[in-house]
Write an enzyme that holds these catalytic residues in place. Structure first.
Site, PDB file in Angstrom:
ATOM      1  NE  ARG A  54     -28.354  32.744  76.709  1.00  0.00           N
ATOM      2  CZ  ARG A  54     -28.476  31.418  76.707  1.00  0.00           C
ATOM      3  NH1 ARG A  54     -28.678  30.996  77.898  1.00  0.00           N
ATOM      4  NH2 ARG A  54     -28.267  30.794  75.686  1.00  0.00           N
ATOM      5  N   GLY A  55     -31.441  32.553  74.837  1.00  0.00           N
ATOM      6  CA  GLY A  55     -32.010  31.223  74.460  1.00  0.00           C
ATOM      7  C   GLY A  55     -33.189  31.235  73.725  1.00  0.00           C
ATOM      8  CB  ALA A  56     -34.416  29.831  70.673  1.00  0.00           C
ATOM      9  NE  ARG A  96     -30.908  37.950  71.052  1.00  0.00           N
ATOM     10  CZ  ARG A  96     -30.186  37.361  71.644  1.00  0.00           C
ATOM     11  NH1 ARG A  96     -30.327  36.566  72.736  1.00  0.00           N
ATOM     12  NH2 ARG A  96     -29.035  36.932  71.081  1.00  0.00           N
ATOM     13  CD  GLN A 205     -23.900  33.409  74.948  1.00  0.00           C
ATOM     14  OE1 GLN A 205     -22.586  33.304  74.806  1.00  0.00           O
ATOM     15  NE2 GLN A 205     -24.608  34.081  74.158  1.00  0.00           N
ATOM     16  CG  ASP A 246     -30.567  30.744  68.263  1.00  0.00           C
ATOM     17  OD1 ASP A 246     -29.513  30.016  68.423  1.00  0.00           O
ATOM     18  OD2 ASP A 246     -31.302  31.475  69.242  1.00  0.00           O
ATOM     19  CG  ASN A 256     -26.854  26.942  68.233  1.00  0.00           C
ATOM     20  OD1 ASN A 256     -27.694  27.263  68.958  1.00  0.00           O
ATOM     21  ND2 ASN A 256     -25.721  26.470  68.419  1.00  0.00           N
ATOM     22  CE  LYS A 257     -24.827  33.021  70.841  1.00  0.00           C
ATOM     23  NZ  LYS A 257     -25.353  34.304  70.704  1.00  0.00           N
TER      24      LYS A 257
HETATM   25  O1  MRU Z   1     -27.460  34.645  72.031  1.00  0.00           O
HETATM   26  P1  MRU Z   1     -28.218  33.649  73.012  1.00  0.00           P
HETATM   27  O2  MRU Z   1     -27.508  33.225  74.110  1.00  0.00           O
HETATM   28  O3  MRU Z   1     -29.731  33.980  73.061  1.00  0.00           O
HETATM   29  O4  MRU Z   1     -28.011  32.546  71.773  1.00  0.00           O
HETATM   30  C1  MRU Z   1     -28.231  31.191  72.299  1.00  0.00           C
HETATM   31  C2  MRU Z   1     -28.040  30.057  71.520  1.00  0.00           C
HETATM   32  O5  MRU Z   1     -27.488  30.165  70.318  1.00  0.00           O
HETATM   33  C3  MRU Z   1     -28.502  28.530  72.076  1.00  0.00           C
HETATM   34  O6  MRU Z   1     -27.698  27.495  71.276  1.00  0.00           O
HETATM   35  C4  MRU Z   1     -29.841  28.603  71.377  1.00  0.00           C
HETATM   36  O7  MRU Z   1     -30.846  29.485  71.651  1.00  0.00           O
HETATM   37  C5  MRU Z   1     -30.576  27.405  71.843  1.00  0.00           C
HETATM   38  S1  MRU Z   1     -30.965  27.407  73.293  1.00  0.00           S
HETATM   39  C6  MRU Z   1     -31.936  25.814  73.907  1.00  0.00           C
END
Ligand code: MRU
Length: 358
Positions: A54-56, A96, A205, A246, A256-257
């Site tokens: 996970r993470g963009a 996603r 996270q 994201d 973002n999250k």
């Molecule tokens: O649902 P996730 O864990 O994939 O969400 C991740 C985030 O929101 C991060 O802040 C974002 O992807 C930046 S990661 C460098």
């Protein structure tokens, strides 16, 4: 500084070797360090959907390797492999919806395929492209880390107490991290007194991944409930909120999250600076504003259960996992192409027209 940054990096989550993709399972960290091996696009799509990775930036990189795996299987099947490969690309794209890095990486793979000349090996070209996407993300992180640390120094010279949300570290990227990369670099330069890490309900996270990454590196970290953030800004001398993204739209709005938006509102009220750190692969210039971003909604059980154990009443649960922070709440967007302070459409366009950092 670059060498010190590389030496500080302790974790990696994505490995491409022996014609296979290896992913560190982020669902079971920090208790277990389990690696899975993937040899098909279906497997990689499932790993992204279920958040093994996970993470963009990390899901973009994984999808690029997934496209290589798909191409290998489809080319082996013979003549008419191109439309079948596109089906696999679509499967990866459907894993996603919110982080644009996923679509950006797949489009780069498609573009590379279009440029393969007669007589060239398409599989070798795709593999080289996926590796380049991976390595350039890591390089971008190092550049952003330095730029972000410089920005902190420019605005406030002394020790900083910062707050971050979600996980934006080596686990979420090709290495080093975006927001967490800036925090790491600032720590190496002696500017970080303490990092407050939002736990980041419901997937945790923050408490499982960010706290683990920072503690592994000896960076002072304190975990807090997401709902404590405004109180911390008021009482703990927080100078910066530093988060990743994201998807950033052409006007500077940032997805973002979930929970990022309320942090930005609280930061504005308390005079705390708000920094977004993301590579240009996260910027979607084809989308005018954050209103158009598809916000992923995940299973309500993520809210109603903890570790498979029911903790909520038998009601419907609404679980949007991202939100949009309007550009006018953001002090700076840090990218590898440079920094945009007080982002708006004109400044974002100017940034994206740059070839390189200058
Ligand atoms: O649902 P996730 O864990 O994939 O969400 C991740 C985030 O929101 C991060 O802040 C974002 O992807 C930046 S990661 C460098």
């Amino acid at each position: 500084m670059r060498d010190r940054m590389l030496a500080a990096e302790k974790v990696k989550a994505i490995d491409w070797r022996d014609d296979a993709l290896y992913l560190l399972d982020q669902r079971v960290l920090p208790f277990e360090e389990v690696w899975h091996r993937y040899t098909t696009a279906e497997g990689v799509a499932e790993a992204i959907r279920t958040m093994v990775v996970r993470g963009a930036p990390a899901i973009g990189i994984s999808a690029a390797y997934g496209a290589v795996l798909a191409a290998r299987a489809r080319i082996a099947q013979g003549a008419d492999w191109y439309p079948a490969l596109e089906e696999d690309m679509q499967l990866l794209a459907d894993s996603r919806p919110t982080a644009v890095n996923l679509f950006w990486a797949l489009n780069r793979m498609r573009d590379r395929l279009m440029r393969v000349k007669d007589g060239d090996d398409p599989l070798a070209a795709l593999e080289a492209e996926a590796v380049a996407i991976h390595l350039s993300d890591r390089e971008a992180n190092l550049t952003m880390a330095q730029l972000g640390a410089d920005l902190i120094r420019k605005h406030q010279g002394n020790l900083q107490t910062v707050l971050t949300h979600c996980n934006t570290g080596a686990l979420a990227t090709g290495g080093f991290g975006t927001a967490l990369g800036v925090i790491r670099a600032a720590h190496l330069e002696g500017m970080i007194e303490r990092v407050y890490a939002d736990e980041t309900r419901p997937w945790l996270q923050g408490s499982r991944l960010t706290a683990w990454e920072l503690a592994n590196e000896g960076i002072p970290v304190t975990l807090n409930a997401d709902s404590a953030a405004a109180h911390l800004m008021r009482t703990k001398g927080i100078t910066w909120v530093i988060v990743g993204a994201d998807r950033i739209t052409a006007n500077g709005d940032v997805a973002n999250k979930i929970g990022t938006y309320q942090l930005a509102v609280a930061a504005m009220h308390h005079g705390v600076r708000f920094m977004v750190v993301a590579p240009s692969s996260t910027i979607d210039m084809d989308m005018a504003s954050g209103d158009d971003i598809i916000i992923e909604e995940r299973d309500g059980r993520e809210l109603l259960e903890v570790g498979g154990q029911r903790v909520g009443a038998e009601v419907e649960a609404f679980n949007p996992v991202f939100d949009v922070t309007p550009a006018d709440l953001i002090d700076a967007i840090v990218t590898e192409k440079g920094i945009v302070e007080r982002p708006d459409t004109a400044r974002m366009a100017q940034l994206m027209s740059r070839k390189h950092l200058h």
